[in-house]
Design an enzyme around this catalytic site. Structure first.
Site, PDB file in Angstrom:
ATOM      1  N   GLY A  31       0.877  -1.218  -0.029  1.00 31.57           N
ATOM      2  CA  GLY A  31      -0.025  -0.034   0.039  1.00 31.57           C
ATOM      3  C   GLY A  31       0.743   1.295  -0.042  1.00 31.57           C
ATOM      4  N   HIS A  37       4.470   2.182  -8.026  1.00 30.35           N
ATOM      5  CA  HIS A  37       3.283   1.051  -7.806  1.00 30.35           C
ATOM      6  C   HIS A  37       2.359   1.266  -9.114  1.00 30.35           C
ATOM      7  CE1 HIS A  37       4.343   1.810  -3.449  1.00 30.35           C
ATOM      8  NE2 HIS A  37       4.194   0.422  -3.648  1.00 30.35           N
ATOM      9  N   GLN A  61       7.742 -10.192   7.453  1.00 33.49           N
ATOM     10  CA  GLN A  61       8.805  -9.629   6.863  1.00 33.49           C
ATOM     11  C   GLN A  61       9.214  -8.369   7.539  1.00 33.49           C
ATOM     12  OE1 GLN A  61       6.685  -8.735   3.045  1.00 33.49           O
ATOM     13  NE2 GLN A  61       7.735  -6.857   2.806  1.00 33.49           N
ATOM     14  N   LYS A 149      13.462  -1.072  -8.829  1.00 34.39           N
ATOM     15  CA  LYS A 149      14.186  -0.186  -7.658  1.00 34.39           C
ATOM     16  C   LYS A 149      14.597  -1.482  -6.679  1.00 34.39           C
ATOM     17  CE  LYS A 149      14.174   3.341  -4.742  1.00 34.39           C
ATOM     18  NZ  LYS A 149      12.975   3.454  -3.751  1.00 34.39           N
TER      19      LYS A 149
END
Lengths: 294, 294
Positions: A31, A37, A61, A149
């Protein structure tokens, strides 16, 4: 755009989609969308019949002391941006639905992780591959999209897909950049004015490194040294790492004779920035990383 | 029946099958078929459009010193039996195609394993869940069939499917038995005449245990003791274990108030035999174990 919050509901929806022989593109996110994104979603829309974007801040994570609770969230804005981008289904499961009980199965990855950003985040990628295995099984995508990236994450997902034979193509898309070349990041707003001007030198230094390879330099140590010198000279930041590694294996190379990633992470006062370039042994930039067949 | 040996070829075949909206039933085996395997295939054929049986002796699930090299193989006979049973596709990959390089991803399971047969085979089930994850991703079945003879394996696969959200229903089918009740096994031929006569007492003892539960006994220790006494008295075998555990969690219970498995393993001179019964808190036998939805 349909917003689905339950694992069970989306599994039924996916059954219907697969029953219609439609191809599914999947963008996994935590998000707080930025241009990076959105570019993944738009590419997924071009290449698939149905695009599913997931928003799930995966506790597995985050290590102890990491910023799971502070991780930025803005669901209303994300919904609006996903809808505007043309996403078909936004999947927003809650933690209890994704991890209803303590897991009996543990997944870990022992290669491609003890370098670059992984070195300082032990266990991080174990959490990534676990949640992605679950999401892949829930959503059964044909293609999954990640930004280059985070080149290391793409390498890890590539290993997951290949080792466990997931029938999924992984697509790593080019880093989205500001006009001056700085890699887009939610963290760029934390730079002060001076740092923001300097920050472009991460990209410029990596480009210089790439140019040395184009000009025939084959020694990775020399390239790394030159990139470090530029960043040190042109910024007030502190270098976390500059590394040149084979890609996607992420192994040290003694001579540049294959596809490699040249990557850096630099600490500024209130932001740690990362950037990288992927190129072949001649220095030709590789924009899109693709592995796996459908 | 089609025999396919390449991962790549069968993936394409599976694409075609899924494109036709046909449901796939999957029977994973290590070959050397006996009546138990055949009953799995036949049930799979009843419930699915296409049945795939795999034969793969998975090196990852054999420990050092175990019998990977000596594991019995008879491919010609297996092909004949699978074909006679009505299997559509026999998948027989070789080790190099299943494990083309060292795995970067490791899978392990930390529950349901340190009991019953798992106690003496550390790492065995880690190998099982790894190869099954690969096979599930390659074959994308709707249902997968296992024999309840190895109740622990069914519990482990159930955990795998549930934890990682594989869109697969697991079906555990009743143990196939000889006329006198002895569980069928390739190892029964290694019993001498006397042992063969005694061996039925594993089943009879478990049945007695179940009857005590029907009669109202709730204490697992008493049941286990009675089963042990019967096996000790009626056979020359050495008991490896008799255990009564919750199912499929495989946890010790202090009182029988849920679905349980009563299981035993007994060493004879040239064969180690196993058997078990699954029943509810009232002692009602559960023949078929099913979990997961499609």
């Amino acid at each position: 755009m349909e917003i689905i919050r339950s694992v069970n509901t989306i599994q039924k929806k996916i059954n219907t989609i697969i029953g219609r022989n439609e191809q599914i593109g999947f963008v996994a996110t935590m998000g707080f969308f930025h241009a990076g994104h959105i570019s993944l979603m738009k590419q997924a829309i071009k290449e698939n019949d149905i695009v599913v974007t997931s928003i799930f801040v995966n506790p597995l994570q985050f290590g102890p002391g990491e910023d799971y609770d502070q991780y930025p969230r803005d669901e209303d804005r994300d919904i609006q941006l996903a809808e505007q981008s043309g996403v078909d289904i936004l999947f927003v499961p809650d933690v209890k639905d994704m991890y209803p009980k303590t897991m009996h199965i543990n997944m870990s990855i022992n290669e491609r992780v003890n370098v670059l950003c992984g070195r300082s985040r032990p266990g991080h990628f174990d959490g990534v591959i676990t949640v992605l295995s679950k999401l892949f099984n829930i959503l059964r995508p044909d293609r999954t999209y990640f930004g280059m990236k985070d080149a290391q994450q793409v390498a890890v997902v590539d290993a997951l897909i290949s080792d466990l034979n997931f029938p999924i193509e992984i697509v790593g898309l080019p880093t989205t950049r500001e006009n001056d070349g700085l890699a887009k990041s939610s963290r760029n707003v934390n730079l002060n004015k001076n740092e923001r001007i300097q920050a472009v030198w991460l990209y410029k230094a990596l480009k210089k490194g790439q140019e040395f390879v184009i000009d025939g330099e084959k020694n990775p140590d020399i390239i790394v040294k030159k990139v470090m010198d530029i960043i040190t000279k042109q910024t007030t930041g502190t270098i976390d790492y500059v590394e040149l590694l084979s890609y996607p294996d992420l192994k040290p190379v003694s001579v540049i004779d294959q596809q490699v990633v040249l990557a850096t992470a630099v600490y500024f006062e209130h932001a740690r920035l990362i950037d990288n370039l992927l190129f072949d042994e001649k220095g030709n930039l590789i924009n899109v990383f693709k592995q796996g067949e459908i």
